[in-house]
Design an enzyme around this catalytic site. Structure first.
Site, PDB file in Angstrom:
ATOM      1  N   GLU A  60      84.083  50.358  75.073  1.00 37.09           N
ATOM      2  CA  GLU A  60      82.851  50.088  74.336  1.00 37.09           C
ATOM      3  C   GLU A  60      81.594  50.355  75.154  1.00 37.09           C
ATOM      4  O   GLU A  60      80.560  50.735  74.610  1.00 37.09           O
ATOM      5  CB  GLU A  60      82.841  48.629  73.872  1.00 37.09           C
ATOM      6  N   ASP A  78      76.223  55.324  64.517  1.00 36.75           N
ATOM      7  CA  ASP A  78      77.496  55.300  63.789  1.00 36.75           C
ATOM      8  C   ASP A  78      77.365  54.757  62.376  1.00 36.75           C
ATOM      9  O   ASP A  78      78.364  54.489  61.711  1.00 36.75           O
ATOM     10  CB  ASP A  78      78.530  54.474  64.566  1.00 36.75           C
ATOM     11  N   THR A  83      74.139  48.115  67.584  1.00 38.69           N
ATOM     12  CA  THR A  83      75.382  47.637  68.191  1.00 38.69           C
ATOM     13  C   THR A  83      75.000  46.876  69.444  1.00 38.69           C
ATOM     14  O   THR A  83      74.183  47.348  70.228  1.00 38.69           O
ATOM     15  CB  THR A  83      76.309  48.814  68.546  1.00 38.69           C
TER      16      THR A  83
END
Length: 280
Positions: A60, A78, A83
């Site tokens: 990640e 994305d 995020t």
């Protein structure tokens, strides 16, 4: 890891039922790569849980230092908005909202609380409306200065992702490696199918059609490979993902080695970068 219990329980458990992106007493006694039994607590062992967090962070965040990721936040393009944090909570999928709601329950008037209406409004989209630089700066400040915010991230991670993944893996008779493989799938894909995404439950159902888990007398390696095959197919179906190295050059390596106890030393690659966790 978190100090929150009853205060966060209702919020996070409710969230766990809808997020798309919970007891056995220990791991399955499979064989590790050195021929020893790989039983014990599995990922409920704090040391093994830390290894799992490092493995997830390598994929990640391209770093083994998962504790440095509480402050991380960006839009990675994305389609899920921002995020952020230790497992990639997203503004577009509801788990980032759950973190800020949990934090605000513990610390009313915190620097992120004013953004709750905007987080609710953008949930389900990639919009930054009402958020932007003021929000990302407030997220980083809270992570750097307030243990309660870091604990809120831990709480949502555990109740919505880690605990359900580990419990299902234990029910399927899987050791620490299988528990990690389930957990990583939960983190990346969520529990249920979403728009253009395949969730953990569908991957597991596909695996069960092709192999029996150890709890049903099946071979652990064969079952894990069936699950990883289903996950590779799921990744390739998602428009925002295509690279399967976190499977092929990491998790599948541990399966080939027979390291079902996830015992270090561990060596793997993700996105072409090499990592290692040495035995103490």
């Amino acid at each position: 890891m978190t100090s929150f219990h009853g205060m966060l329980r209702a919020i996070v458990l409710a969230f766990a039922l809808v997020v798309t992106t919970a007891c056995a007493d220990g791991g399955h006694a499979g064989q590790d790569g050195k021929g020893r039994k790989a039983g014990g607590q599995g990922l409920n062992d704090p040391a093994k849980k830390d290894i799992a967090m490092q493995l997830v962070s390598s994929a990640e965040n391209s770093s083994l230092d998962w504790k440095a990721q509480y402050k991380y936040i960006e839009d990675i393009g994305d389609g899920r908005g921002y995020t952020a944090g230790i497992i990639g909570f997203c503004s577009g999928t509801g788990d980032m909202l759950a973190v800020v709601e949990a934090y605000t329950k513990e610390r009313p008037g915190n620097g992120l609380a004013p953004f709750l209406p905007a987080l609710r409004a953008v949930n389900g989209s990639d919009s930054h409306e009402g958020l932007g630089r003021p929000f990302t700066d407030a997220w980083a400040r809270a992570a750097a200065s307030d243990a309660a915010f870091r604990a809120a991230q831990d709480a949502v991670r555990d109740r919505a992702y880690f605990t359900p993944a580990v419990r299902q893996a234990q029910r399927d008779g899987l050791g620490a490696l299988g528990q990690f493989i389930y957990y990583d799938a939960y983190v990346m894909h969520g529990s249920a199918d979403g728009k253009q995404t395949v969730g953990f439950r569908s991957m597991r159902n596909t695996a069960l059609r092709n192999a029996e888990p150890p709890a049903q007398g099946g071979d652990e390696a064969a079952y894990l490979n069936a699950f990883l095959d289903a996950r590779v197919d799921a990744i390739r179906r998602e428009p925002s993902h295509s690279d399967t190295s976190r499977i092929e050059t990491a998790q599948r390596v541990f399966v080939r080695e027979g390291n079902f106890g996830l015992e270090p030393p561990l060596r793997w690659k993700v996105y072409g970068d090499s990592y290692r966790i040495d035995a103490e």
